[in-house]
Design a protein around this motif. Structure first.
Motif, short mmCIF file in Angstrom:
data_model
loop_
_atom_site.label_atom_id
_atom_site.label_comp_id
_atom_site.label_asym_id
_atom_site.label_seq_id
_atom_site.Cartn_x
_atom_site.Cartn_y
_atom_site.Cartn_z
N ALA A 164 0.54 -1.36 -0.11
CA ALA A 164 0.11 -0.17 -0.03
C ALA A 164 0.89 1.23 -0.26
O ALA A 164 0.90 1.87 0.95
CB ALA A 164 -0.87 -0.10 1.31
N VAL A 165 1.68 1.48 -0.99
CA VAL A 165 2.38 2.57 -1.07
C VAL A 165 2.01 3.52 -2.23
O VAL A 165 1.14 3.07 -3.17
CB VAL A 165 3.71 2.30 -1.37
CG1 VAL A 165 4.54 1.37 -0.55
CG2 VAL A 165 4.01 1.56 -2.86
N SER A 166 2.22 4.82 -2.32
CA SER A 166 1.94 5.67 -3.17
C SER A 166 2.29 5.47 -4.73
O SER A 166 3.23 4.74 -4.92
CB SER A 166 2.55 7.24 -3.03
OG SER A 166 1.98 7.43 -1.72
N ALA A 167 1.45 5.77 -5.65
CA ALA A 167 1.50 5.57 -7.19
C ALA A 167 2.63 6.44 -7.72
O ALA A 167 2.29 7.35 -8.56
CB ALA A 167 0.42 5.20 -7.82
N THR A 168 3.64 6.61 -7.40
CA THR A 168 4.79 7.52 -7.58
C THR A 168 5.89 6.77 -8.02
O THR A 168 5.86 5.44 -8.06
CB THR A 168 5.39 8.44 -6.72
OG1 THR A 168 5.92 7.64 -5.42
CG2 THR A 168 4.16 9.43 -6.00
N VAL A 169 6.96 7.26 -8.83
CA VAL A 169 8.17 6.65 -9.51
C VAL A 169 8.74 5.90 -8.15
O VAL A 169 9.11 4.76 -8.23
CB VAL A 169 8.93 7.40 -10.03
CG1 VAL A 169 10.35 6.93 -10.32
CG2 VAL A 169 8.32 8.29 -11.36
N GLU A 170 9.00 6.42 -7.06
CA GLU A 170 9.84 5.98 -6.02
C GLU A 170 9.02 4.73 -5.35
O GLU A 170 9.22 3.71 -4.80
CB GLU A 170 10.09 6.96 -5.03
CG GLU A 170 11.13 7.83 -5.54
CD GLU A 170 10.52 9.13 -5.96
OE1 GLU A 170 9.44 9.25 -6.28
OE2 GLU A 170 11.26 10.14 -6.30
N GLY A 171 7.46 5.10 -5.41
CA GLY A 171 6.61 4.04 -4.90
C GLY A 171 6.63 2.91 -5.76
O GLY A 171 6.53 1.58 -5.07
N GLU A 172 6.70 2.88 -7.00
CA GLU A 172 6.77 1.84 -7.97
C GLU A 172 8.07 1.09 -7.63
O GLU A 172 7.99 -0.14 -7.61
CB GLU A 172 6.87 2.20 -9.45
CG GLU A 172 5.19 2.68 -9.76
CD GLU A 172 4.08 1.80 -9.56
OE1 GLU A 172 4.42 0.40 -9.72
OE2 GLU A 172 3.09 2.12 -8.99
N VAL A 173 9.21 2.00 -7.39
CA VAL A 173 10.35 1.06 -7.28
C VAL A 173 10.25 0.18 -5.86
O VAL A 173 10.82 -0.84 -5.78
CB VAL A 173 11.65 2.05 -7.19
CG1 VAL A 173 13.01 1.44 -6.46
CG2 VAL A 173 11.87 2.71 -8.60
N THR A 174 9.70 1.01 -4.92
CA THR A 174 9.58 0.23 -3.47
C THR A 174 8.85 -0.87 -3.68
O THR A 174 8.91 -2.20 -3.19
CB THR A 174 8.93 1.32 -2.51
OG1 THR A 174 9.94 2.49 -2.48
CG2 THR A 174 8.87 0.61 -1.15
N ALA A 175 7.79 -0.78 -4.31
CA ALA A 175 6.71 -1.96 -4.62
C ALA A 175 7.34 -3.08 -5.51
O ALA A 175 7.20 -4.30 -4.97
CB ALA A 175 5.33 -1.57 -5.51
N HIS A 176 7.94 -2.92 -6.26
CA HIS A 176 8.85 -3.81 -7.01
C HIS A 176 9.95 -4.60 -6.10
O HIS A 176 9.90 -5.84 -6.15
CB HIS A 176 9.71 -3.27 -8.17
CG HIS A 176 10.44 -4.18 -9.07
ND1 HIS A 176 9.82 -5.35 -9.93
CD2 HIS A 176 11.65 -4.72 -9.26
CE1 HIS A 176 10.62 -6.04 -10.29
NE2 HIS A 176 12.02 -5.61 -9.84
#
Length: 199
Positions: free
Chosen positions: A143-155
């Motif tokens: 449940a992270v924000s849909a930002t570039v950094e959020g996508e990197v974190t999600a991956h």
């Protein structure tokens, strides 16, 4: 901004550490506190000092806490087999208030951002991996924000959980790209949480 008082200038400069507060806003806040609300300024000062000295992090979920373990982390009514990872305490509070989630949390206190020097160590991902290795977690909700950094974190989180054969889901529709979770209304957040999908 020039000031005839060194202490006033120091206060204005200190207020600029707050997000979204530039020189003008900091000046307005300082002038208001000193000109119209000295009691409020004293309460603010006392509360900041006390919080800075006494609020730490929960040893289990990393959320802010005055005790080593937050009560919610030892609550037997919470399901330890579902773990929701959020970036910050504001996101945890938003999800807890808007949904009926009864699992447990892990608070990253940020998101991966190599350009800013924020890597896995700074986010306590080693502690999260330890929790996942304990074997109780069956689903990891990202449940992270849909930002570039959020996508990197999600991956990164997805790869970590999948390596341990843990189901990974991600919040679904309703969260706009580039959006911050804590800024969403409760209806949108509830829908996104209820309709989460496999990642």
């Amino acid at each position: 901004m020039s000031s005839s008082s060194a202490l006033l200038a120091q206060l204005i400069d200190a207020l600029r550490c707050l997000p979204g507060i530039g020189p003008r806003s900091a000046s307005r806040i300082a002038y208001h506190l000193l000109g119209r609300d000295r009691d409020g300024a004293r309460r603010l000062s006392d509360a900041l000092r006390d919080a800075a000295e006494r609020v730490g992090h929960c040893e289990r979920c990393r959320n802010f806490s005055e005790t080593p373990l937050r009560p919610v982390c030892s609550d037997a009514r919470r399901s330890g087999d579902t773990l929701c990872v959020v970036e910050n305490p504001a996101q945890l509070a938003a999800i807890d208030q808007a949904t009926h989630f009864r699992g447990v949390y892990h608070v990253l206190m940020g998101r991966l951002s190599p350009l800013d020097g924020i890597g896995p160590e700074e986010l306590g991902l080693d502690r999260l991996e330890e929790r996942l290795r304990e074997g109780q977690v069956r689903e990891l909700i990202i449940a992270v924000s849909a930002t570039v950094e959020g996508e990197v974190t999600a991956h990164y989180l997805n790869e970590m959980a999948r390596a341990l054969n843990i189901r990974v889901t991600r919040l679904a529709q309703g969260v706009p790209m580039g959006g911050e979770l804590e800024a969403l209304d409760s209806g949108t957040l509830t829908q996104a949480f209820e309709l989460r999908r496999d990642y």
